[in-house]
Design a protein around this motif. Structure first.
Motif, PDB file in Angstrom:
ATOM      1  N   ILE A 139       0.790  -0.498  -0.125  1.00 47.89           N
ATOM      2  CA  ILE A 139       0.195   0.086   0.236  1.00 47.89           C
ATOM      3  C   ILE A 139       1.224   1.017  -0.310  1.00 47.89           C
ATOM      4  O   ILE A 139       0.738   1.985  -1.137  1.00 47.89           O
ATOM      5  CB  ILE A 139      -1.068  -0.303   0.855  1.00 47.89           C
ATOM      6  CG1 ILE A 139      -1.869  -1.156   0.371  1.00 47.89           C
ATOM      7  CG2 ILE A 139      -1.867   1.348   1.393  1.00 47.89           C
ATOM      8  CD1 ILE A 139      -2.403  -1.132   1.948  1.00 47.89           C
ATOM      9  N   GLY A 195       2.261   2.455  -3.114  1.00 44.70           N
ATOM     10  CA  GLY A 195       1.970   2.264  -4.310  1.00 44.70           C
ATOM     11  C   GLY A 195       1.049   0.950  -4.814  1.00 44.70           C
ATOM     12  O   GLY A 195       0.544   1.433  -6.561  1.00 44.70           O
ATOM     13  N   TYR A 201      -0.703  -1.355  -3.853  1.00 51.52           N
ATOM     14  CA  TYR A 201      -2.496  -1.401  -3.910  1.00 51.52           C
ATOM     15  C   TYR A 201      -2.523   0.230  -3.485  1.00 51.52           C
ATOM     16  O   TYR A 201      -2.532   1.202  -2.841  1.00 51.52           O
ATOM     17  CB  TYR A 201      -2.544  -2.224  -2.766  1.00 51.52           C
ATOM     18  CG  TYR A 201      -2.148  -3.758  -3.543  1.00 51.52           C
ATOM     19  CD1 TYR A 201      -2.171  -3.668  -3.999  1.00 51.52           C
ATOM     20  CD2 TYR A 201      -1.933  -4.044  -2.219  1.00 51.52           C
ATOM     21  CE1 TYR A 201      -2.482  -5.505  -4.267  1.00 51.52           C
ATOM     22  CE2 TYR A 201      -1.367  -5.512  -2.304  1.00 51.52           C
ATOM     23  CZ  TYR A 201      -2.310  -5.874  -3.755  1.00 51.52           C
ATOM     24  OH  TYR A 201      -1.505  -7.538  -3.608  1.00 51.52           O
ATOM     25  N   ALA A 202      -3.590   1.203  -4.593  1.00 48.53           N
ATOM     26  CA  ALA A 202      -3.989   2.789  -4.153  1.00 48.53           C
ATOM     27  C   ALA A 202      -5.068   2.841  -3.679  1.00 48.53           C
ATOM     28  O   ALA A 202      -5.794   1.104  -3.775  1.00 48.53           O
ATOM     29  CB  ALA A 202      -4.313   3.173  -6.170  1.00 48.53           C
ATOM     30  N   THR A 231     -10.669   4.947   0.975  1.00 52.14           N
ATOM     31  CA  THR A 231     -10.153   5.523   0.782  1.00 52.14           C
ATOM     32  C   THR A 231     -10.285   7.269   1.661  1.00 52.14           C
ATOM     33  O   THR A 231     -11.412   7.318   1.763  1.00 52.14           O
ATOM     34  CB  THR A 231     -11.257   6.242  -0.789  1.00 52.14           C
ATOM     35  OG1 THR A 231     -11.210   4.973  -1.377  1.00 52.14           O
ATOM     36  CG2 THR A 231     -11.548   7.114  -1.373  1.00 52.14           C
ATOM     37  N   HIS A 240       6.543   8.373  -3.368  1.00 48.53           N
ATOM     38  CA  HIS A 240       6.548   7.925  -2.304  1.00 48.53           C
ATOM     39  C   HIS A 240       7.443   8.014  -1.461  1.00 48.53           C
ATOM     40  O   HIS A 240       6.966   7.455  -0.340  1.00 48.53           O
ATOM     41  CB  HIS A 240       6.007   6.418  -3.050  1.00 48.53           C
ATOM     42  CG  HIS A 240       4.938   6.242  -4.093  1.00 48.53           C
ATOM     43  ND1 HIS A 240       5.350   6.123  -5.235  1.00 48.53           N
ATOM     44  CD2 HIS A 240       4.010   5.412  -3.559  1.00 48.53           C
ATOM     45  CE1 HIS A 240       3.254   6.248  -5.398  1.00 48.53           C
ATOM     46  NE2 HIS A 240       2.897   6.004  -4.593  1.00 48.53           N
ATOM     47  N   LEU A 249      -0.665   9.738   0.786  1.00 48.02           N
ATOM     48  CA  LEU A 249       0.111   9.094  -0.500  1.00 48.02           C
ATOM     49  C   LEU A 249      -1.552   9.322  -1.634  1.00 48.02           C
ATOM     50  O   LEU A 249      -1.016   9.637  -2.485  1.00 48.02           O
ATOM     51  CB  LEU A 249      -0.053   7.723  -0.192  1.00 48.02           C
ATOM     52  CG  LEU A 249       0.468   6.742   0.068  1.00 48.02           C
ATOM     53  CD1 LEU A 249       0.479   5.462   0.649  1.00 48.02           C
ATOM     54  CD2 LEU A 249       2.205   6.877   0.000  1.00 48.02           C
ATOM     55  N   THR A 250      -2.590   9.733  -0.949  1.00 45.63           N
ATOM     56  CA  THR A 250      -3.838  10.482  -1.191  1.00 45.63           C
ATOM     57  C   THR A 250      -3.433  11.983  -1.869  1.00 45.63           C
ATOM     58  O   THR A 250      -3.708  11.601  -2.775  1.00 45.63           O
ATOM     59  CB  THR A 250      -4.767  10.269  -0.785  1.00 45.63           C
ATOM     60  OG1 THR A 250      -5.713   9.435  -0.013  1.00 45.63           O
ATOM     61  CG2 THR A 250      -5.864  11.206  -1.101  1.00 45.63           C
ATOM     62  N   ASN A 303      -0.949  11.054  -5.399  1.00 42.52           N
ATOM     63  CA  ASN A 303      -1.760  10.651  -5.958  1.00 42.52           C
ATOM     64  C   ASN A 303      -2.957  11.814  -6.791  1.00 42.52           C
ATOM     65  O   ASN A 303      -2.832  11.377  -8.266  1.00 42.52           O
ATOM     66  CB  ASN A 303      -3.036   9.529  -5.854  1.00 42.52           C
ATOM     67  CG  ASN A 303      -1.870   8.105  -5.056  1.00 42.52           C
ATOM     68  OD1 ASN A 303      -0.735   7.770  -5.637  1.00 42.52           O
ATOM     69  ND2 ASN A 303      -3.434   7.329  -4.363  1.00 42.52           N
TER      70      ASN A 303
END
Length: 222
Positions: free
Chosen positions: A27, A30, A32-33, A79, A129, A167-168, A171
């Motif tokens: 995760i 990256g 698994y988004a 999310t 990342h 990470l969000t 992205n």
């Protein structure tokens, strides 16, 4: 002597913990988004383990806030919602404000030098990342330098979710990211080394707000 009152022997770290580590790393890397489906069968085949350890590992990650399990959808990488962002930001801010005050009054010069080293490494990073990892590592070091165990424990309770939030952020947009993060952390270190409480608090708040603004501005309104 009876066994009553005796402490049971500690069990060795289980396979499910190793599986959780590998999924968590995927995760954070990256692979698994957010929103990605995590299927027990596929994970067990990929990692060459039975479904039991995978199921237990997913429960661990759910407690950390990294995945969400629902009977009708299975397990997905969390999310981050607008409510999540607001709650994480307010809690992180409260914890970090106390950490900053503690660091300025209690941290040694060696502690601050360690923070400076982490900030310096950021200047040479070319992967978003990896930059997120260093960002989290920097704040880990801030809480460690505060010399307040319960505060550090409280941070540990949300750090994986903060990592997911960052990470969000990347992205959604990496425009200027690799350049601004080292500069921001250099400013944080400078304020801490100067033992300037108000400036440090303002800069830490601005650092948090910058990430929140990127997520808010680029989030899907639906």
């Amino acid at each position: 002597m009876s066994d009553q009152g005796k402490v049971s022997p500690a069990r060795r770290r289980g396979l499910s913990d190793e599986v959780a580590d590998r999924i968590r790393e995927a995760i954070f890397s990256g692979v698994y988004a957010p929103g990605a489906q995590l299927r027990e069968v596929e994970l067990s085949v990929t990692m060459d383990v039975s479904r039991g350890p995978v199921r237990e590992a997913l429960r661990v990650l759910e407690r950390e806030g990294l995945v969400h399990c629902a009977w009708h959808r299975g397990t997905t990488v969390t999310t981050v919602s607008a409510e999540d962002v607001a709650e994480l930001d307010s809690l992180r801010g409260a914890l970090e404000d106390l950490a900053v005050r503690q660091v300025i009054t209690r941290a040694s010069d060696e502690d601050l030098a360690s923070l400076a080293k982490t900030a310096e490494v950021m200047k040479h990073v070319t992967d978003a990342h990896e930059m997120v990892r260093l960002d989290i590592a920097f704040h880990d070091a801030v809480f460690a330098a505060a010399g307040h165990q319960r505060l550090a424990d409280a941070w540990d309770g949300i750090r994986c979710q903060v990592h997911l939030f960052l990470l969000t952020r990347i992205n959604l947009s990496t425009d200027g990211y690799l350049g601004c993060i080292p500069r921001e952390h250099h400013g944080l270190v400078t304020a801490l080394r100067s033992r300037d409480t108000e400036t440090a608090l303002d800069l830490f708040a601005a650092h948090r707000r910058h990430a929140v603004d990127v997520v808010t501005a680029n989030a899907d309104p639906n």
